[in-house]
Design a protein around this motif. Structure first.
Motif, PDB file in Angstrom:
ATOM      1  N   LEU A  67       0.811  -1.203   0.000  1.00  0.00           N
ATOM      2  CA  LEU A  67       0.000   0.000   0.000  1.00  0.00           C
ATOM      3  C   LEU A  67       0.850   1.260   0.000  1.00  0.00           C
ATOM      4  O   LEU A  67       0.359   2.343   0.261  1.00  0.00           O
ATOM      5  N   ILE A  69       3.195   2.123   2.066  1.00  0.00           N
ATOM      6  CA  ILE A  69       3.444   2.672   3.394  1.00  0.00           C
ATOM      7  C   ILE A  69       4.839   2.230   3.813  1.00  0.00           C
ATOM      8  O   ILE A  69       5.107   1.039   3.935  1.00  0.00           O
ATOM      9  N   ILE A 130       1.122   8.079   6.503  1.00  0.00           N
ATOM     10  CA  ILE A 130       0.463   7.078   7.329  1.00  0.00           C
ATOM     11  C   ILE A 130       1.264   6.844   8.607  1.00  0.00           C
ATOM     12  O   ILE A 130       0.707   6.703   9.696  1.00  0.00           O
ATOM     13  N   TYR A 133       0.405   9.465  10.930  1.00  0.00           N
ATOM     14  CA  TYR A 133      -0.897   9.221  11.552  1.00  0.00           C
ATOM     15  C   TYR A 133      -0.774   8.174  12.658  1.00  0.00           C
ATOM     16  O   TYR A 133      -1.362   8.314  13.727  1.00  0.00           O
ATOM     17  N   LEU A 168     -11.459  11.719  16.375  1.00  0.00           N
ATOM     18  CA  LEU A 168     -12.312  12.243  15.314  1.00  0.00           C
ATOM     19  C   LEU A 168     -11.493  13.129  14.379  1.00  0.00           C
ATOM     20  O   LEU A 168     -11.548  12.994  13.154  1.00  0.00           O
ATOM     21  N   LEU A 171      -9.228  11.022  12.287  1.00  0.00           N
ATOM     22  CA  LEU A 171      -9.857  10.309  11.178  1.00  0.00           C
ATOM     23  C   LEU A 171     -10.099  11.235   9.990  1.00  0.00           C
ATOM     24  O   LEU A 171      -9.938  10.832   8.838  1.00  0.00           O
ATOM     25  N   MET A 172     -10.462  12.476  10.282  1.00  0.00           N
ATOM     26  CA  MET A 172     -10.613  13.439   9.190  1.00  0.00           C
ATOM     27  C   MET A 172      -9.277  13.599   8.470  1.00  0.00           C
ATOM     28  O   MET A 172      -9.194  13.672   7.251  1.00  0.00           O
ATOM     29  N   LEU A 174      -6.937  11.376   8.375  1.00  0.00           N
ATOM     30  CA  LEU A 174      -6.648  10.142   7.640  1.00  0.00           C
ATOM     31  C   LEU A 174      -7.361  10.147   6.290  1.00  0.00           C
ATOM     32  O   LEU A 174      -6.784   9.765   5.266  1.00  0.00           O
ATOM     33  N   ALA A 175      -8.605  10.595   6.304  1.00  0.00           N
ATOM     34  CA  ALA A 175      -9.329  10.684   5.040  1.00  0.00           C
ATOM     35  C   ALA A 175      -8.580  11.598   4.075  1.00  0.00           C
ATOM     36  O   ALA A 175      -8.423  11.286   2.888  1.00  0.00           O
ATOM     37  N   ILE A 178      -5.493   9.766   2.735  1.00  0.00           N
ATOM     38  CA  ILE A 178      -5.802   8.808   1.666  1.00  0.00           C
ATOM     39  C   ILE A 178      -6.155   9.564   0.386  1.00  0.00           C
ATOM     40  O   ILE A 178      -5.723   9.215  -0.708  1.00  0.00           O
ATOM     41  N   GLY A 179      -6.931  10.646   0.555  1.00  0.00           N
ATOM     42  CA  GLY A 179      -7.345  11.411  -0.605  1.00  0.00           C
ATOM     43  C   GLY A 179      -6.173  12.016  -1.345  1.00  0.00           C
ATOM     44  O   GLY A 179      -6.087  11.943  -2.570  1.00  0.00           O
ATOM     45  N   LYS A 181      -3.146  11.108  -1.472  1.00  0.00           N
ATOM     46  CA  LYS A 181      -2.340  10.131  -2.198  1.00  0.00           C
ATOM     47  C   LYS A 181      -3.079   9.659  -3.449  1.00  0.00           C
ATOM     48  O   LYS A 181      -2.511   9.595  -4.537  1.00  0.00           O
ATOM     49  N   PHE A 189       2.892   6.686   0.203  1.00  0.00           N
ATOM     50  CA  PHE A 189       2.474   7.760   1.082  1.00  0.00           C
ATOM     51  C   PHE A 189       3.662   8.618   1.524  1.00  0.00           C
ATOM     52  O   PHE A 189       3.528   9.432   2.417  1.00  0.00           O
TER      53      PHE A 189
END
Lengths: 524, 481
Positions: A67, A69, A130, A133, A168, A171-172, A174-175, A178-179, A181, A189
């Motif tokens: 992935l 990472i 990542i 994170y 919370l 997670l935002m 993290l989104a 991912i976006g 990348k 990453f």
């Protein structure tokens, strides 16, 4: 060395967690000193001309290759400065914990402090999104346990609030990770990879905006910016009365660093579009923090809101999108953990004395009420003096490190928006007001009769004096720290963070006291 | 006439389990129950070893109806581990008066092993009929297991599970029949070929069939609104059986779901949208109801519903990304869930298990057990650096690549919500000021071994995800050519 600085506290942390008795203090202290020494060695290797495998500042190996990472760490000047501050302050955290924390709690306490140090060093070194994170969230766990295990009566509530806000936000983020990348088309990453791809074909502005706000929510929780700050006062008010955990919490304010390292270079245009609202939010945070701090009756809550106010200033500097402002922000962010942390430790010392007076009938947290006992300076002049110096540093009196940061921020913000700079300046006035009022009510005025309030003892000098010395040194002679920051700040230009008009000012010295010809290191 | 195409090597893991199950049935009249439990563990270890032996060879047998590819073998290993964990815990419980001894009888072990052979068959099925046989073998054994104790809750659980389960099975069989009618084939490859062939007419028929199959599996993995049985059956069934259902049965059901919809009916409009709706609703309902549970076992039942939604996301992803991700998630999920149930078994005074508030002061009485509980709960919530995070990440990543961003965002939000209820037992166990001296701490080395293995597995899979993932990932690409 790059592994030593992280592995020492990590392994020592687990060792301490599993052991018992007073001996753990020595081990913890040794580990924190060793980790600081390793960090310092890494920082000094370049000016001293040391070279070789051992002094490598980057390391990269595969972790989850499918992935993209990898385990990529790199300590440039900015990372190193923060790493130095973290490992430096951990020494004092462990030192003071040894005097203050009850013996049966000590192994857990020091173990968690060391684990947190390891996590923080990881956060500042990560160069894979990542990985960042993972460190970011993993550091939450020891922090949560420090609060939950050793805090005051309402700690569970505070811990859950703190945990949910952080996760919370995370997670935002993290989104967004991912976006960014996925849309950049990078294979991994790795930050360098993604930035390289983005330079070739930048993201469309719509995508950038979404990703930028994802990052911003994650970092605003940790900065913290209004309105995502509400977990912080409770976090501090409920933490262990020694203030050690608060100190570690202060170090965990990595939001500003995250904005600088990830959000700005990855989404420069979105940042420019959002600049107005972010400046306004930051300025509001600064003023609001100062305003609320004025009304606080508890030392730790006061410090918490003072911290929020400072973070508003940091935000102002970052979102000025001007090299001088960003440098100032990072400078302030690094050194505020020293004086705010020092003040938290001092509040722990005050609390210990007041609590001793209480004969135990009152609840623990009330011992930190401001103004319940006055005129303490008459009993403890040296203590009063040192605390006053720390407060001066905190409110940006010239001659201390905070001043350099604040001035640079205002210079930077003025370029972007004079009105915001004005709001920020108001904050410093307000800060002086709340800090000095609180100080006066505690230390001056008519001394209370029949109260014994001991002056600083030997070990307390050992803790407060070095902090004041560091703050003064870097307040007068800021060049070493600024030189660590400058190349990385200047490098942001390559990613289009700065507007064209401000680009040429990158070359000019940040504050007149810095020699312009120092380019110790550029990126990687 | 050609001889039937039988490759015994491919059958090895399932066959071993079946033979051991038969052995346990017969030997039950001749030896002690404890020896049977150990025999079962040894048999499952042999099944794992045989899976490793034929790893990566992608064998097929029975005219391509049975396929031992990496996906099937990975699932086999996961359910075998789950079975071993269940057997280990039941070894302890057999001797403990709190559980009335029923779980240690030889019928119990035999049924458990039959159920396991069913799960393995389902995992290997490349044909609707084979899948159905595996599904039914596993379900029938578990219906009996849930009613295994002579208390009314357990009997009620078994009855409820059986009635609703048969209905779901019937719907599913009807769906399979419709799919056959539409495509003329039970074989998944055959179905796919038929669908993709030009001039395919029976879209409507096939769509209804696919929906019915989805409902059948949705019942087994407890998607909302087919989840109503889950809390009651979970809390009524004996503890070990709940552990087994929460882990092995769910894993196998997901295996079937992924296989049938990924390999047989990829991207068929008829089920993709309903599946999205089901998953989204499941996430919401599972997480929000879990918030209000006071009993640890019920909490896990609802959290299991929520987790089923996360794993279910993998169905929507492209198989080359979704299958390895689901395998990883299921492996991690097995370790964490079995671990938590083992902890509950240690702390249970009867089959209901402790309430969350009963855990007060656990950290002081049993520091290692409390630490393991914290690891499992944080991992279930998806906090790095534990395995649960990678599972969630891999699945979300796979689904995001397929373009289902709203579901990913919803999943992220719900994960944050789930942190609240996952943290509560930890908060009570660690941060409370009181100590509950009445919380029983049952003896039992085997159960503690399960807890330790699970915790170590979670940490290792969290710190070095590639150690496990590279096996799943390299091979599942082969599964779908």
């Amino acid at each position: 060395v790059i592994h030593l600085m992280l592995l020492i506290p990590l392994l020592a942390g687990f060792a301490v967690l599993l052991s018992k008795g007073k001996g753990v203090w020595g081990l913890g202290l040794a580990a924190s000193v060793a980790s600081f020494a390793a960090t310092l060695l890494l920082a000094l290797s370049q000016p001293l001309g040391l070279a070789g495998e051992f002094f490598n500042r980057s390391f990269k190996t595969e972790w989850l290759p499918a992935l993209g990472i990898n385990y990529a760490v790199h300590y440039d000047g900015v990372s190193l400065l923060f790493a130095l501050v973290v490992s430096f302050m951990t020494i004092f955290a462990v030192l003071y914990a040894g005097y203050r924390v009850e013996e049966q709690k000590l192994p857990g306490f020091i173990g968690l402090v060391l684990l947190m140090e390891a996590g923080l060093l990881g956060i500042f070194g990560s160069r894979n999104l990542i990985l960042f994170y993972v460190f970011f969230e993993a550091t939450l766990i020891p922090s949560l346990f420090l609060l939950g295990l050793y805090g005051n009566a309402n700690r569970s509530r505070a811990a859950v609030k703190f945990g949910i806000f952080t996760v919370l936000g995370g997670l935002m983020m993290l989104a967004a990770i991912i976006g960014v990348k996925a849309y950049s088309g990078a294979a991994t990453f790795d930050l360098a990879d993604i930035l390289g791809q983005l330079q070739k074909n930048p993201l469309p502005i719509g995508v950038q905006t979404w990703i930028f706000w994802g990052f911003m929510i994650g970092f605003a929780v940790k900065l913290p910016l209004f309105p995502l700050h509400v977990w912080l006062p409770e976090f501090h008010a409920q933490n262990h009365p020694s203030g050690v955990a608060d100190l570690m919490g202060t170090l965990y304010k990595v939001g500003g660093y995250g904005v600088f390292r990830f959000a700005l270079p990855l989404c420069p245009e979105a940042a420019q579009n959002a600049q107005g609202i972010l400046l306004l939010l930051s300025a509001f945070t600064a003023l609001y923090g100062a305003w609320v701090a004025f009304a606080q009756y508890d030392f730790k809550r006061l410090l918490a809101y003072a911290g929020i106010s400072h973070m508003g200033l940091v935000g102002l500097g970052l979102f000025s999108l001007h090299p001088v402002g960003i440098t100032g922000s990072l400078y302030l962010l690094a050194f505020q953990s020293i004086y705010t942390g020092g003040l938290f430790l001092a509040s722990g010392m005050i609390q210990q004395r007041l609590y001793a007076l209480e004969s135990g009938s009152n609840r623990l947290e009330y011992s930190l009420e401001i103004g319940r006992l006055r005129g303490l300076a008459a009993h403890a002049p040296a203590f009063a003096g040192l605390v006053l110096v720390l407060w001066f540093a905190a409110i940006g009196v010239p001659g201390f490190a905070g001043f350099i940061g604040e001035v640079s921020i205002f210079v930077g913000v003025y370029q972007a928006s004079p009105w915001m700079a004005f709001l920020g300046l108001l904050t410093t006035v307000a800060a002086a007001a709340f800090a000095l009022t609180a100080f006066q009510r505690t230390w001056y005025e008519t001394p209370a009769e029949g109260v014994e309030f001991a002056d600083l003892q030997g070990f307390e000098y050992q803790i407060l004096v070095p902090l004041v010395v560091v703050l003064t040194v870097f307040g007068v002679y800021s060049a070493p720290a600024l030189n660590m920051l400058k190349p990385s700040v200047a490098a942001l230009q390559n990613y289009g963070v700065y507007r064209q008009t401000t680009a040429q000012s990158v070359a000019t010295p940040v504050v007149s006291s810095i020699p312009a010809n120092t380019t110790s290191e550029v990126g990687r | 006439m050609t001889p039937p195409d039988v490759n015994f090597l491919a059958l090895l893991p399932t066959a071993i389990t079946l033979v051991v199950a038969a052995l346990v049935t017969i030997l039950g009249f001749h030896t002690t129950n404890r020896a049977l439990g150990i025999l079962g563990i040894v048999g499952l270890l042999a099944a794992i070893a045989s899976s490793v032996l034929i790893w990566g060879q992608d064998l097929t047998t029975f005219a391509n109806a049975y396929r031992a590819d990496t996906f099937a073998l990975g699932i086999t290993i996961i359910v075998a581990v789950a079975g071993i964990f269940t057997l280990l815990v039941s070894l302890d419980q057999a001797e403990h008066p709190a559980f009335r001894g029923a779980v240690g009888s030889h019928e119990f072990y035999a049924l458990l092993l039959y159920a396991l052979s069913g799960t393995m068959l389902l995992a290997h099925a490349n044909d609707l009929i084979v899948a159905l046989i595996g599904f039914e073998v596993m379900s029938l054994a578990v219906y009996v297991l849930s009613a295994f104790q002579d208390r009314s809750e357990s009997e009620e659980a078994g009855m409820k599970y059986f009635l609703l389960g048969s209905l779901a099975s019937a719907v599913m069989i009807y769906g399979m029949a419709l799919a056959f009618g539409a495509t003329g084939s039970f074989n998944l490859d055959g179905i796919r070929t038929a669908i993709t062939a030009p001039g395919f007419q029976n879209t409507m028929l096939l769509g209804i069939g696919a929906l019915f199959i989805l409902i059948g599996f949705g019942f087994k993995v407890s998607w909302v609104p087919f989840h109503q049985w889950t809390p009651d059956v979970y809390s009524g069934a004996p503890l070990v059986v709940t552990q087994f259902m929460g882990v092995a049965i769910k894993t196998a059901a997901f295996a079937g779901l992924l296989r049938i919809f990924g390999a047989g009916l990829p991207n068929l409009e008829a089920w993709v949208l309903p599946a999205q709706v089901l998953i989204a609703v499941t996430m919401l309902v599972g997480n929000l109801t879990a918030l209000r549970q006071g009993n640890l076992k019920r909490l896990l039942a609802y959290s299991g519903v929520a987790q089923a939604a996360y794993i279910g996301l993998a169905v929507l992803a492209a198989p080359n990304l979704g299958w390895p991700a689901a395998l990883y998630y299921l492996a991690a999920y097995t370790l964490m869930n079995a671990g938590v149930f083992a902890i509950i078994s240690v702390l249970a005074k009867d089959d209901d298990g402790p309430d969350i508030d009963d855990l007060a002061g656990l950290a002081q009485r049993q520091p290692l057990l409390a630490a393991a509980l914290a690891v499992f709960m944080l991992s279930l919530a998806g906090v790095p650096p534990f395995a649960g995070f990678w599972g969630k990440y891999l699945v979300f990543n796979a689904v995001a690549q397929a373009g289902y961003w709203p579901l990913v965002v919803l999943g992220g939000l719900m994960s944050a919500v789930s942190l609240y209820y996952y943290l509560r037992p930890v908060v009570v166990a660690y941060f409370g000021t009181t100590v509950n001296p009445e919380l029983p701490v049952n003896p039992g080395g085997a159960t503690r071994l399960v807890v330790a293995l699970g915790a170590i597995g979670i940490v290792v899979m969290g710190l070095l995800p590639n150690l496990v993932f590279m096996w799943f990932q390299t091979a599942t690409g082969v599964a779908l050519r």
